[in-house]
Design a protein around this motif. Structure first.
Motif, PDB file in Angstrom:
ATOM      1  N   GLU A 179     -17.493   2.843   4.318  1.00  0.00           N
ATOM      2  CA  GLU A 179     -16.235   2.868   3.573  1.00  0.00           C
ATOM      3  C   GLU A 179     -16.073   1.664   2.650  1.00  0.00           C
ATOM      4  OE1 GLU A 179     -13.138   3.154   6.427  1.00  0.00           O
ATOM      5  OE2 GLU A 179     -13.828   5.049   7.272  1.00  0.00           O
ATOM      6  N   GLN A 186      -7.617   3.058  -0.107  1.00  0.00           N
ATOM      7  CA  GLN A 186      -8.189   3.875   0.954  1.00  0.00           C
ATOM      8  C   GLN A 186      -8.766   3.005   2.072  1.00  0.00           C
ATOM      9  OE1 GLN A 186     -10.946   6.472  -1.165  1.00  0.00           O
ATOM     10  NE2 GLN A 186      -9.469   8.146  -1.037  1.00  0.00           N
ATOM     11  N   ARG A 187      -9.383   1.883   1.711  1.00  0.00           N
ATOM     12  CA  ARG A 187      -9.872   0.977   2.742  1.00  0.00           C
ATOM     13  C   ARG A 187      -8.726   0.446   3.593  1.00  0.00           C
ATOM     14  NH1 ARG A 187     -12.703  -3.535  -0.237  1.00  0.00           N
ATOM     15  NH2 ARG A 187     -11.857  -2.622  -2.143  1.00  0.00           N
ATOM     16  N   HIS A 190      -7.400   3.423   5.823  1.00  0.00           N
ATOM     17  CA  HIS A 190      -8.275   3.763   6.944  1.00  0.00           C
ATOM     18  C   HIS A 190      -8.246   2.673   8.006  1.00  0.00           C
ATOM     19  CE1 HIS A 190     -10.859   6.682   4.310  1.00  0.00           C
ATOM     20  NE2 HIS A 190      -9.584   7.009   4.364  1.00  0.00           N
ATOM     21  N   ARG A 194      -6.880   2.954  11.974  1.00  0.00           N
ATOM     22  CA  ARG A 194      -7.708   2.643  13.129  1.00  0.00           C
ATOM     23  C   ARG A 194      -7.142   1.495  13.954  1.00  0.00           C
ATOM     24  NH1 ARG A 194     -12.140   3.975   9.575  1.00  0.00           N
ATOM     25  NH2 ARG A 194     -12.195   1.813   8.869  1.00  0.00           N
TER      26      ARG A 194
END
Length: 414
Positions: A179, A186-187, A190, A194
């Protein structure tokens, strides 16, 4: 009386009100001090009284600066009155967005120690200050590397090591895995998922703020360059969403009120000063050129050996002061013409060294003082004779027809 491009002055022209059958009132609320809590309590009284007269009345509070809205919004909410703030609360002031900012900065630069400390101390990891000190003490390496070193993490208790291991596993894909090539938003998204970021949100508003932040970040073409302080400046320009509620009192700035109307308009803080025009090292001013367009006038800070009244810097400062005064008058006109039925002025004035009651010069109240000074003093005198000044009745022009714009303009020009 005339346009003056040098002073940014606009002449007032005669005007007729398009609505002639409307009647309303203008009320003055003279306060004995500039206490923000006292002013907020009076606003609560005004809103309650307006809603008793008309439960469906629309109400707005117009403030000169966003920071003035905080105690007002708190007092209204404590009184059970719904509030809708328009661009008042910056998104970084929300805890969930502060955590996302720290995460975004940490992902972009492993040596951004401030961001990594905030991330590890936040709810996604939860290391205490003492544990952070044990981890970082006498260690010049970036924190992103320290948390991956078993030698350094061995200093910590088992629970703290387990938390760091969980953080490493959540960040590994965006730091060195598949990624890593994704866009920044988006990083961040995500990694936040998590790390269990949504589980740390206490209500739906937190999730909405997080979504608004990520959506705005996704629209930045150069988001990859938003590192360190540049990212903080980007985030400071974002504002929290204003949840809509039926009958909510709207709180917004005077500038934001242009073109809008409400049944009841409350204008607090007439005696407060906004950010003053400081004395910079270099003065500059755009002035109209004789052949059209504009020219730039520059002057350094005043020379100690030069008379201040004869310097170019003093001239520029005087012109800027006159421009600010005219702008305050225009904002005052905007506020005065937003009300359909009721207009409420709130302000405070204290005696000067000679014992004379007068407002400070660079305030909105000073512009109104020639018209309301005597009424203001009489109201304060009546309040001082009362046991509770906060409960003194405001002076009110009952059933007085709201003046058309031309009359407002003549008063402001005076």
């Amino acid at each position: 009386a005339a346009d003056d491009l040098r002073l940014a002055a606009i002449r007032y022209l005669p005007a007729l009100s398009a609505i002639t059958e409307r009647h309303g009132s203008v009320s003055l609320h003279a306060l004995g001090s500039n206490d923000a809590q006292l002013e907020a309590a009076r606003i609560v009284q005004i809103v309650r009284a307006a809603r008793e007269r008309d439960a469906a009345a629309t109400v707005a509070v117009l403030v000169a600066a966003r920071k003035h809205a905080t105690p007002i919004a708190a007092a209204l909410q404590s009184a059970g009155i719904a509030v809708r703030g328009v661009k008042l609360e910056a998104l970084p002031e929300r805890s969930v967005v502060r955590d996302l900012c720290a995460l975004a900065r940490a992902l972009q630069h492993p040596a951004d120690r401030t961001a990594w400390l905030a991330l590890l101390h936040g709810p996604c990891c939860g290391l205490t200050l003492s544990e952070l000190q044990q981890l970082c003490e006498d260690q010049p390496e970036p924190l992103g590397q320290l948390i991956s070193s078993t030698t350094h993490t061995a200093r910590l208790e088992p629970l703290a090591r387990a938390r760091l291991a969980r953080v490493r596993a959540a960040l590994e894909p965006v730091l060195a895995g598949a990624e890593r090539s994704l866009p920044l938003w988006q990083r961040v998204d995500h990694a936040w998922l998590r790390l269990g970021g949504p589980a740390a949100c206490t209500d739906e508003r937190d999730l909405a703020d997080a979504q608004a932040f990520l959506q705005t970040l996704s629209q930045q073409r150069d988001a990859g360059w938003l590192a360190g302080d540049a990212f903080d400046r980007f985030a400071e320009a974002l504002y929290a969403s204003a949840p809509a509620a039926p009958g909510a009192v709207e709180i917004l700035t005077m500038h934001g009120a242009k073109g809008l109307e409400w049944d009841v308009v409350i204008v607090p803080g007439l005696a407060r000063t906004v950010n003053s025009d400081r004395d910079p090292l270099l003065h500059w001013l755009e002035i109209p050129a004789s052949g059209g367009g504009s020219e730039l006038l520059l002057a350094p800070i005043n020379d100690a050996a030069q008379p201040r009244e004869r310097s170019v810097a003093t001239y520029i400062r005087r012109v800027r002061s006159q421009r600010l005064r005219l702008e305050r008058a225009r904002l005052l006109y905007v506020c005065a013409t937003r009300a359909k039925q009721e207009l409420h002025w709130l302000g405070a004035a204290m005696p000067d060294v000679k014992g004379e009651l007068r407002p400070r010069g660079a305030t909105t109240l000073a512009l109104l003082w020639p018209a309301i000074g005597a009424q203001f003093a009489a109201q304060l005198k009546a309040a001082s004779a009362s046991s509770d000044p906060a409960e003194s009745r405001p002076a009110r022009a009952s059933s007085a027809t709201l003046a058309p714009p031309s009359v407002h303009a003549q008063r402001l020009a005076a």
